[in-house]
Design an enzyme around this catalytic site. Sequence first.
Site, PDB file in Angstrom:
ATOM      1  CG  HIS A  35     -48.365 -99.145 -53.653  1.00 45.86           C
ATOM      2  ND1 HIS A  35     -47.838-100.250 -53.019  1.00 45.86           N
ATOM      3  CD2 HIS A  35     -47.371 -98.671 -54.459  1.00 45.86           C
ATOM      4  CE1 HIS A  35     -46.584-100.442 -53.408  1.00 45.86           C
ATOM      5  NE2 HIS A  35     -46.281 -99.490 -54.288  1.00 45.86           N
TER       6      HIS A  35
ATOM      7  CD  GLU B 129     -53.632 -76.481 -59.624  1.00 50.28           C
ATOM      8  OE1 GLU B 129     -54.318 -75.531 -60.041  1.00 50.28           O
ATOM      9  OE2 GLU B 129     -53.595 -76.808 -58.421  1.00 50.28           O
TER      10      GLU B 129
ATOM     11  CB  CYS C  86     -67.133 -63.852 -49.476  1.00 52.19           C
ATOM     12  SG  CYS C  86     -65.663 -64.380 -50.275  1.00 52.19           S
TER      13      CYS C  86
ATOM     14  CG  ASN D 257     -65.998 -60.260 -45.471  1.00 53.84           C
ATOM     15  OD1 ASN D 257     -67.187 -60.534 -45.573  1.00 53.84           O
ATOM     16  ND2 ASN D 257     -65.288 -59.786 -46.475  1.00 53.84           N
ATOM     17  N   GLY D 258     -65.311 -62.620 -41.723  1.00 56.80           N
ATOM     18  CA  GLY D 258     -64.537 -63.206 -40.640  1.00 56.80           C
ATOM     19  C   GLY D 258     -65.416 -64.025 -39.715  1.00 56.80           C
TER      20      GLY D 258
ATOM     21  CE  LYS E 204     -58.748 -66.096 -57.262  1.00 56.55           C
ATOM     22  NZ  LYS E 204     -58.288 -67.196 -58.128  1.00 56.55           N
TER      23      LYS E 204
ATOM     24  NE  ARG F  64     -63.611 -61.257 -51.391  1.00 62.39           N
ATOM     25  CZ  ARG F  64     -62.384 -61.004 -50.963  1.00 62.39           C
ATOM     26  NH1 ARG F  64     -61.495 -60.453 -51.773  1.00 62.39           N
ATOM     27  NH2 ARG F  64     -62.022 -61.306 -49.738  1.00 62.39           N
TER      28      ARG F  64
ATOM     29  CE  LYS G 139     -57.057 -74.511 -60.905  1.00 66.53           C
ATOM     30  NZ  LYS G 139     -56.903 -74.990 -59.561  1.00 66.53           N
TER      31      LYS G 139
ATOM     32  CD  GLU H 249     -60.215 -75.431 -57.395  1.00 69.34           C
ATOM     33  OE1 GLU H 249     -59.932 -74.747 -56.407  1.00 69.34           O
ATOM     34  OE2 GLU H 249     -59.638 -75.305 -58.488  1.00 69.34           O
TER      35      GLU H 249
ATOM     36  CD1 TRP I  92     -68.778 -69.306 -49.882  1.00 69.91           C
ATOM     37  CD2 TRP I  92     -67.865 -69.588 -47.856  1.00 69.91           C
ATOM     38  NE1 TRP I  92     -68.277 -70.575 -49.816  1.00 69.91           N
ATOM     39  CE2 TRP I  92     -67.713 -70.778 -48.585  1.00 69.91           C
ATOM     40  CE3 TRP I  92     -67.370 -69.531 -46.545  1.00 69.91           C
ATOM     41  CZ2 TRP I  92     -67.078 -71.904 -48.067  1.00 69.91           C
ATOM     42  CZ3 TRP I  92     -66.738 -70.648 -46.028  1.00 69.91           C
ATOM     43  CH2 TRP I  92     -66.595 -71.815 -46.778  1.00 69.91           C
TER      44      TRP I  92
END
Length: 612
Positions: free
Chosen positions: A508, A485, A2, A99-100, A607, A27, A489, A492, A73
């Site tokens: 429902h 949202e 990361c 990274n990737g 991040k 990150r 939060k 997370e 990561w």
Amino acid sequence: MCGIVGYIGPKKAYPILIKGLYRLEYRGYDSAGVALLDGGLNLYKTKGKVADLDRIVNNRDDTANVGIAHTRWATHGEPNEVNAHPHYSPSRRMAIIHNGIIENYGSLKKELINRGYKFSSDTDTEVLIHLIEDIQQQENLHLDEAVRIALNQVVGAYAIVIISQDYPDSLIVAKKGSPLVIGVGRDEYFVASDPSPIVEYTKDVVYLEDEEMAIIPRNGELEVKTIRNQKKTPYIYHLEMQLSSIEKGGFPHFMLKEIYEQPRSIKDSMRGRLNARSGIISLGGIIDYEQKFLNCKRIIIVACGTSWHAGLVGEYLFEDLARIPVEVEYASEFRYRNPVLYEDDVVIAISQSGETADTLAALETAKARGATIIGICNVVGSSIARVTHAGSYTHAGPEIGVASTKAFTAQVTILSLMALSIADKKGSISRSRYYQLLSEMEAIPAKVEKALETNEKILNIAKIFQNARNFLYLGRGYNFPVALEGALKLKEISYIHAEGYPAAEMKHGPIALIDEEMPVVVIATIRGSYEKVISNIQEVKARKGIIIAVVTEGDKVVREMADHVIEIPETDEVLVPLVATIPLQLLSYHMAVLRGCNVDQPRNLAKSVTVE
């Protein structure tokens, strides 16, 4: 992924590298490592935090003035010391950080094994450095040429930095689909995955484009070329970022600092773009494409995570005010489902970092089919900013906390300005309503400031519910994305299961979950479907559910029903998400702190998601 840091120059490399890794902790990562070149090439790496790496190095190698460092990561291979970066080449004379994801690493690895190579890790990265050294030795090539040829054989995304004992006076870097920035100092260069480790030393940077590589010398000019061997002239950007913006400034966590920065970040996102008295909205970044908006039959918004929630608010804004149909798509799904696109479509991409891999891929799909691409992002010079036809920066400033807060409200601010501007030019709202909403927008920073005054009350509520196992968030209309949202939060950063729902959908299915142990957060502001939300609250109370209500200041009806009430200033329905989201951010923050969670670096999260 990361985090990437590199240095070459006259200074001691290690202090710069380790400080850079600390700057990149936001990150998200699970291991860390560093390679230092001082005669020999020495690697130090560990599972865990940057502080653990710092203890391992412990000034054992403090004379090197060339080095690379990484926070990982995990993608390929579990988080452990062996899979941590950097990775040696077979001769151990060069090392790489990456990274990737190299998608065809399996076939490359099989071929290299057949030729006698052995691998110590499970990573795709180790395959790449083996391939580079193999090409270099077989073809007797200079290192940068071997890197160039190797990159023409790989499929996937990468940001790489390579250090070599045989080429001690240069670093080799390359990029495709993963961010990389080069800092240009006086007789020194810095490399990083974003500017935060660089800004302390220089504000002059070069952003590599996809499939570009650079040879970074100890002394001399930076050389940039494509992996097809076409020479490029590097363009130097000047960073506006201030060092103070990436420090905590007295707050215990970056997330809390960024929550409290929202009055300013919203104001900064409007500054120079909104003049309520004159009735002017001026979005210079999209002015050349306004006609596309006015003539389009559909807007498609692509985003991920919190940015997707901002896009949902945008759907309400554009349909309600500008009367343009809107579809909001998860970028990760949009790119793979063969979407129907027309040349008169406008596609809006939303991303805090401007580097989100799925969103970038979705843009490439839309662009290839002739749609007009508009970007909303926070990072100048980012990939999305460069790929789109036009767009607007949010001016939220660096967001270090992994859980996005001020980026969300800044994105909603820009979407509000866009929708209002297009609505006015189309004549789809009256001039009086237009002027009313402009005045309301100018008042939003002060209303957010007022909403922040609920902090102590929210802390007390968090103390009551810190051990809850589940939460339900309900909202209608413009407040439905706010509910989503708020739930995100909480998930997370506190690791509590939470779901956001349209309030009317509760009956429902989710109503089956409600009992005396289920906290239900209801956004029940006085505008919009107020009476309907009251009915939903009564349904929860009839089943002994616990109501935490976000209400308009002075509300007496909901207060009599709810167990806990959080008041926010009265705000027009169109703009209420900008204010109503504040107490939900504070609630998630305090719940996480009370539960002992790592607020700024929640487990398993990064991040900037720069891989698929």
